[in-house]
Design an enzyme around this catalytic site. Sequence first.
Site, short mmCIF file in Angstrom:
data_model
loop_
_atom_site.label_atom_id
_atom_site.label_comp_id
_atom_site.label_asym_id
_atom_site.label_seq_id
_atom_site.Cartn_x
_atom_site.Cartn_y
_atom_site.Cartn_z
N GLN A 1 -4.62 -1.31 9.72
CA GLN A 1 -4.44 -2.63 9.09
C GLN A 1 -5.00 -3.73 10.01
O GLN A 1 -4.68 -3.79 11.19
CB GLN A 1 -2.94 -2.87 8.82
CG GLN A 1 -2.63 -4.16 8.11
CD GLN A 1 -3.22 -4.23 6.69
OE1 GLN A 1 -3.18 -3.26 5.94
NE2 GLN A 1 -3.77 -5.38 6.34
N LYS B 1 0.85 -1.21 0.00
CA LYS B 1 0.00 0.00 0.00
C LYS B 1 0.88 1.25 0.00
O LYS B 1 0.61 2.22 -0.72
CB LYS B 1 -0.93 0.00 1.22
CG LYS B 1 -2.04 -1.03 1.11
CD LYS B 1 -2.82 -1.21 2.40
CE LYS B 1 -3.78 -2.38 2.30
NZ LYS B 1 -4.48 -2.70 3.56
N ASP C 1 -11.06 3.03 4.20
CA ASP C 1 -11.31 1.59 4.08
C ASP C 1 -12.81 1.29 4.04
O ASP C 1 -13.22 0.18 3.73
CB ASP C 1 -10.69 0.85 5.27
CG ASP C 1 -9.46 0.05 4.86
OD1 ASP C 1 -9.27 -0.18 3.65
OD2 ASP C 1 -8.69 -0.36 5.77
#
Length: 281
Positions: free
Chosen positions: A94, A50, A117
């Site tokens: 994460q 990422k 997200d």
Amino acid sequence: MTAQILDGKQLAQQIRTELKQKITLTQASPELAVIIVGNDPASEIYVRSKEKACQEVGIKVETFRLTSDISAEELNELIDLLNNSSAVNGILVQLPLPRHLNPQEILTRIKPEKDVDGFHPLNTGLIIQKQPSAFIPCTPKGILRLIHTVKQDLSGLNAVVIGRSQVVGLPVSHLLLNENCTVTIAHSKTKNLSEICKKADILIASVGKPEFVTEDFIKPDAIIIDVGINRTNDGIKGDVKYNEASEKASYITPVPGGVGPMTIAMLLENTYEAFLKQNRS
Ligand code: NAP
């Protein structure tokens, strides 16, 4: 007939190139804050890819690497700091988190407008209400984008989603319902799974079991989306037995090179969208 490949790698590259051009034209760069807790090797690989993808398109990325014994209070303090920072447009925690941290609580702490997200309950609700302002979770968003390259109008199609996770199964089911598909969500308690899947014009496998979906799950000419990333002794395998499925399907995503690259491209897109929304006067 062998299925055509839905090439996520190529589409993701195209999206990244276009984003890079748009970002180059803006005066400031978008910024993403990434939080990783502990040292799970798979998470570390995801975070590094990422970071690399962000840097390539001109998104600034700052990663906070925290030890696995961090308390929820300390983690929330960091999230609050990033929520209140005018430089930071998007925040990503994460997953998975260590067991003592409740992911729902932590993810809910992120300001919905920085939730790139798309896991905050407000964004989940906005998706259900078909509100265009929702941040759509990256994997489901990428899946829809891939399907739309070969079929624009999904109205009336039977879609079966195997898996009901918050990250993939549930949100992709809502997106397909919003596209007027007739959606069936299957899970570990579902009976006669292969019979149900055999009726699917679109079959999404998000199970986390290598080569779980075999030829007898597949309707001829179906579109097959394989979300699985399973590390096995024979390398990375999807949730679908590719060779068998591709003999029956019309389109299929490979693993790797299908859904995975699209997930990252959608994260970049969501971060850019967050930046635009926050800088709209
Ligand atoms: P998850 O949270 O573990 O969910 C798995 C789902 O599969 C659950 O809903 C479970 O049902 C269902 N399931 C398990 N065994 C089943 C069975 N025998 N029959 C029918 N359903 C069954 O997984 P996830 O987060 O959705 O991820 C799934 C896979 O996708 C993993 O391999 C993951 O690494 C991969 N993934 C890839 C990407 C990408 O970018 N490509 C992104 C996210 C995830 P219950 O709810 O009843 O337990």
